[in-house]
Design a protein around this motif. Structure first.
Motif, mmCIF file in Angstrom:
data_model
loop_
_atom_site.group_PDB
_atom_site.id
_atom_site.type_symbol
_atom_site.label_atom_id
_atom_site.label_comp_id
_atom_site.label_asym_id
_atom_site.label_seq_id
_atom_site.Cartn_x
_atom_site.Cartn_y
_atom_site.Cartn_z
ATOM 1 N N LEU A 212 0.836 -1.196 0.000
ATOM 2 C CA LEU A 212 0.000 0.000 0.000
ATOM 3 C C LEU A 212 0.877 1.254 0.000
ATOM 4 O O LEU A 212 1.672 1.465 0.920
ATOM 5 C CB LEU A 212 -0.902 0.013 1.233
ATOM 6 C CG LEU A 212 -1.678 -1.287 1.513
ATOM 7 C CD1 LEU A 212 -2.402 -1.197 2.845
ATOM 8 C CD2 LEU A 212 -2.667 -1.557 0.389
ATOM 9 N N THR A 213 0.734 2.075 -1.041
ATOM 10 C CA THR A 213 1.445 3.348 -1.082
ATOM 11 C C THR A 213 0.814 4.302 -0.077
ATOM 12 O O THR A 213 -0.407 4.426 -0.002
ATOM 13 C CB THR A 213 1.397 3.964 -2.486
ATOM 14 O OG1 THR A 213 1.992 3.056 -3.416
ATOM 15 C CG2 THR A 213 2.167 5.276 -2.538
ATOM 16 N N LEU A 214 1.654 4.976 0.700
ATOM 17 C CA LEU A 214 1.160 5.846 1.766
ATOM 18 C C LEU A 214 0.842 7.229 1.207
ATOM 19 O O LEU A 214 1.723 7.871 0.621
ATOM 20 C CB LEU A 214 2.200 5.946 2.878
ATOM 21 C CG LEU A 214 2.640 4.595 3.464
ATOM 22 C CD1 LEU A 214 3.754 4.791 4.477
ATOM 23 C CD2 LEU A 214 1.455 3.887 4.109
ATOM 24 N N PRO A 215 -0.394 7.699 1.358
ATOM 25 C CA PRO A 215 -0.782 8.996 0.772
ATOM 26 C C PRO A 215 0.101 10.151 1.222
ATOM 27 O O PRO A 215 0.425 11.038 0.430
ATOM 28 C CB PRO A 215 -2.227 9.172 1.261
ATOM 29 C CG PRO A 215 -2.720 7.792 1.528
ATOM 30 C CD PRO A 215 -1.522 7.035 2.033
ATOM 31 N N ALA A 216 0.496 10.163 2.492
ATOM 32 C CA ALA A 216 1.318 11.263 2.994
ATOM 33 C C ALA A 216 2.794 11.111 2.638
ATOM 34 O O ALA A 216 3.560 12.073 2.735
ATOM 35 C CB ALA A 216 1.169 11.380 4.514
ATOM 36 N N ASP A 217 3.199 9.923 2.228
ATOM 37 C CA ASP A 217 4.601 9.640 1.888
ATOM 38 C C ASP A 217 4.635 8.791 0.615
ATOM 39 O O ASP A 217 4.802 7.572 0.680
ATOM 40 C CB ASP A 217 5.299 8.897 3.028
ATOM 41 C CG ASP A 217 5.267 9.676 4.330
ATOM 42 O OD1 ASP A 217 6.004 10.672 4.430
ATOM 43 O OD2 ASP A 217 4.494 9.295 5.237
ATOM 44 N N PRO A 218 4.462 9.414 -0.559
ATOM 45 C CA PRO A 218 4.349 8.642 -1.804
ATOM 46 C C PRO A 218 5.573 7.808 -2.155
ATOM 47 O O PRO A 218 5.476 6.896 -2.976
ATOM 48 C CB PRO A 218 4.087 9.717 -2.870
ATOM 49 C CG PRO A 218 4.563 11.002 -2.252
ATOM 50 C CD PRO A 218 4.329 10.864 -0.784
ATOM 51 N N ASP A 219 6.726 8.098 -1.538
ATOM 52 C CA ASP A 219 7.926 7.294 -1.786
ATOM 53 C C ASP A 219 8.080 6.175 -0.764
ATOM 54 O O ASP A 219 9.130 5.546 -0.676
ATOM 55 C CB ASP A 219 9.179 8.172 -1.773
ATOM 56 C CG ASP A 219 9.339 8.956 -3.060
ATOM 57 O OD1 ASP A 219 8.867 8.466 -4.112
ATOM 58 O OD2 ASP A 219 9.911 10.059 -3.022
#
Length: 257
Positions: A212-219
């Motif tokens: 899951l890609t984290l919305p607040a930390d796209p990297d």
């Protein structure tokens, strides 16, 4: 697309052969999105490959920015989430597939990343430099190729990352498999799937993963491994959780058997 010559790709994309060759070689061209769309259709690229093509052909405008060499920070709340998932292997991956954080179950399943120097806390290094990885993954070749393709995708997103260039250079020299698969230039994005393991303590496991890609930390992305309810793999995860709760002396006794 396999089997197509440059001339055929250029014709399908509606550009000259000379223009296509210059684009293929990475020459700086003011290429339009219409042309890139046509090339992606001609090559029958999937969505991940298409995005990679656009990133390579149209890098961010302005002066190239060098990526910071310090480890990416992980928010405290995310570390708390890893701790709460005490019965499920989970880890946070960053750029270059660096392992930024992991819970006890992930370290017991894969390796103790926290015991390694920061530079070595990397899933690609583990896959190619740690001999235990080749016996841990039942289908090591398949998983290793996916890892390389995922790193290739990261290179397209961050073309001026010095640590990524250093990692690719070291592994290309050290490992023939990595060198061959990196040259294939495949790209891959881990979102979900299954992995087969043969763990030295609990034996064979088939685990599903969600990345899951984290919305607040796209990297950064959170990867969680689960077992099918009622399966032998679920029981194996329970045994692994029980094993890591035992004193260190007991670990040694189990490993000897």
């Amino acid at each position: 697309m396999p089997g197509l010559r440059r001339e055929e790709v250029a014709q399908l994309a509606g550009v000259s052969v000379d223009y296509y060759v210059r684009l293929e070689r990475g020459r700086r061209l003011n290429v339009s999105e219409t042309v890139l769309d046509a090339i992606s259709r001609a090559l029958r690229l999937d969505p991940v490959e298409r995005t990679h093509l656009f990133q390579l052909a149209k890098p961010a405008a302005g002066r190239p920015r060098r990526t910071a060499t310090r480890p990416q920070p992980v928010r405290p709340g995310l570390r708390d989430l890893l701790r709460i998932l005490e019965h499920t292997p989970a880890l946070v991956l960053g750029r270059r597939l660096d392992v930024l954080a992991s819970n006890r179950m992930a370290r017991a399943l894969l390796t103790d990343f926290d015991a390694l120097p920061h530079r070595e806390r990397n899933l690609v290094r583990f896959m190619f430099c740690d001999e235990t990885a080749r016996s841990l993954y039942t289908h090591w070749d398949t998983h290793a190729q996916d890892i390389v393709a995922s790193l290739r995708r990261d290179a397209g997103r961050h073309p001026h990352d010095p640590l990524l260039a250093e990692l690719v250079g070291e592994l290309s020299i050290a490992d023939e498999d990595f060198r061959r698969w990196w040259a294939d230039q495949n790209v891959y994005r881990h979102t979900h799937g299954s992995k087969h393991f043969h763990h030295p303590i609990v034996g064979p496991l088939t685990l599903n993963y969600e990345s899951l890609t984290l919305p607040a930390d796209p990297d950064q992305r959170l990867s969680v491994y689960t077992a099918e309810a009622g399966s032998s793999s679920e029981e194996a995860l329970r045994l692994l959780a029980a094993w890591i709760r035992q004193p260190e002396t007991s670990h040694g006794q189990h490993a000897d058997h």
